[in-house]
Design a protein around this motif. Sequence first.
Motif, PDB file in Angstrom:
ATOM      1  N   LEU A  25       0.842  -1.191   0.000  1.00  0.00           N
ATOM      2  CA  LEU A  25       0.000   0.000   0.000  1.00  0.00           C
ATOM      3  C   LEU A  25       0.881   1.245   0.000  1.00  0.00           C
ATOM      4  O   LEU A  25       0.575   2.224  -0.679  1.00  0.00           O
ATOM      5  N   LEU A  26       1.990   1.202   0.721  1.00  0.00           N
ATOM      6  CA  LEU A  26       2.905   2.342   0.758  1.00  0.00           C
ATOM      7  C   LEU A  26       3.414   2.690  -0.633  1.00  0.00           C
ATOM      8  O   LEU A  26       3.408   3.860  -1.024  1.00  0.00           O
ATOM      9  N   ASP A  27       3.861   1.697  -1.385  1.00  0.00           N
ATOM     10  CA  ASP A  27       4.360   1.960  -2.734  1.00  0.00           C
ATOM     11  C   ASP A  27       3.282   2.549  -3.627  1.00  0.00           C
ATOM     12  O   ASP A  27       3.540   3.478  -4.395  1.00  0.00           O
ATOM     13  N   VAL A  28       2.073   2.034  -3.544  1.00  0.00           N
ATOM     14  CA  VAL A  28       0.977   2.553  -4.374  1.00  0.00           C
ATOM     15  C   VAL A  28       0.651   3.997  -3.981  1.00  0.00           C
ATOM     16  O   VAL A  28       0.494   4.860  -4.840  1.00  0.00           O
ATOM     17  N   LEU A  29       0.579   4.264  -2.676  1.00  0.00           N
ATOM     18  CA  LEU A  29       0.290   5.627  -2.233  1.00  0.00           C
ATOM     19  C   LEU A  29       1.356   6.603  -2.723  1.00  0.00           C
ATOM     20  O   LEU A  29       1.046   7.655  -3.268  1.00  0.00           O
ATOM     21  N   ARG A  30       2.611   6.237  -2.540  1.00  0.00           N
ATOM     22  CA  ARG A  30       3.709   7.145  -2.873  1.00  0.00           C
ATOM     23  C   ARG A  30       3.956   7.256  -4.378  1.00  0.00           C
ATOM     24  O   ARG A  30       4.124   8.342  -4.899  1.00  0.00           O
ATOM     25  N   GLU A  31       3.984   6.113  -5.065  1.00  0.00           N
ATOM     26  CA  GLU A  31       4.378   6.105  -6.471  1.00  0.00           C
ATOM     27  C   GLU A  31       3.219   6.350  -7.434  1.00  0.00           C
ATOM     28  O   GLU A  31       3.359   7.111  -8.386  1.00  0.00           O
ATOM     29  N   ASP A  32       2.094   5.717  -7.195  1.00  0.00           N
ATOM     30  CA  ASP A  32       0.978   5.828  -8.128  1.00  0.00           C
ATOM     31  C   ASP A  32       0.072   7.019  -7.817  1.00  0.00           C
ATOM     32  O   ASP A  32      -0.417   7.679  -8.726  1.00  0.00           O
ATOM     33  N   LEU A  33      -0.173   7.273  -6.526  1.00  0.00           N
ATOM     34  CA  LEU A  33      -1.094   8.331  -6.144  1.00  0.00           C
ATOM     35  C   LEU A  33      -0.377   9.605  -5.713  1.00  0.00           C
ATOM     36  O   LEU A  33      -1.026  10.606  -5.390  1.00  0.00           O
ATOM     37  N   GLU A  34       0.938   9.572  -5.693  1.00  0.00           N
ATOM     38  CA  GLU A  34       1.780  10.729  -5.364  1.00  0.00           C
ATOM     39  C   GLU A  34       1.462  11.350  -4.011  1.00  0.00           C
ATOM     40  O   GLU A  34       1.531  12.561  -3.819  1.00  0.00           O
ATOM     41  N   LEU A  35       1.113  10.494  -3.050  1.00  0.00           N
ATOM     42  CA  LEU A  35       0.904  10.909  -1.666  1.00  0.00           C
ATOM     43  C   LEU A  35       2.148  10.473  -0.904  1.00  0.00           C
ATOM     44  O   LEU A  35       2.296   9.309  -0.561  1.00  0.00           O
ATOM     45  N   ARG A  36       3.027  11.401  -0.641  1.00  0.00           N
ATOM     46  CA  ARG A  36       4.344  11.048  -0.116  1.00  0.00           C
ATOM     47  C   ARG A  36       4.515  11.327   1.369  1.00  0.00           C
ATOM     48  O   ARG A  36       5.629  11.316   1.874  1.00  0.00           O
ATOM     49  N   GLY A  37       3.411  11.581   2.069  1.00  0.00           N
ATOM     50  CA  GLY A  37       3.504  11.832   3.507  1.00  0.00           C
ATOM     51  C   GLY A  37       3.954  10.612   4.276  1.00  0.00           C
ATOM     52  O   GLY A  37       4.834  10.706   5.135  1.00  0.00           O
ATOM     53  N   ALA A  38       3.369   9.457   4.003  1.00  0.00           N
ATOM     54  CA  ALA A  38       3.809   8.215   4.642  1.00  0.00           C
ATOM     55  C   ALA A  38       5.188   7.880   4.093  1.00  0.00           C
ATOM     56  O   ALA A  38       5.413   7.927   2.890  1.00  0.00           O
ATOM     57  N   LYS A  39       6.099   7.591   4.983  1.00  0.00           N
ATOM     58  CA  LYS A  39       7.498   7.387   4.592  1.00  0.00           C
ATOM     59  C   LYS A  39       7.891   5.914   4.628  1.00  0.00           C
ATOM     60  O   LYS A  39       7.349   5.130   5.389  1.00  0.00           O
TER      61      LYS A  39
END
Length: 161
Positions: free
Chosen positions: A26-40
Amino acid sequence: MGAEVTVRFTVNGRERSVATDPDRTLLDVLREDLELRGAKHGCGEGICGACSVLVDGRRMNACRTAVAKAAGRSVVTIEGLADGDELHPVQRAFLELGAFQCGFCTPGMIVSAVALLDANPAPSDEEIVAGMDRNICRCCSHPRIVKAVRRAVELAEGGAR
């Protein structure tokens, strides 16, 4: 890697769908696909809490959660806590008390504190320490973090969101 599927879920109040390997985190999808980079991405093992998000209101480590497990569920990241320009009481308390140094762990700390206060709106200091125990601050800001969680309780009691 598995076959690509379309995963549909709600992220920060918005319906989203992503075509991806269901075993991706889920982290990779949030950061890479949805560009939500708050979760580290911290430890990658679910130990440090830097990747904390809320899934159906419960704190989860996004680095250890397959995106397929989020299908049909509601995910809230640090980006989804504020209401427009109005910060969540926990965010306000962290800022007010400077409960961070480098800031890397701060999004996960705030999300975890929100989950803690949703489950227990008036925790004791011991309950705050226990509730925040799954998050690590390598800068040793834990005493200020406990104070910030206490302050968030005061802000929430004062009618702030």
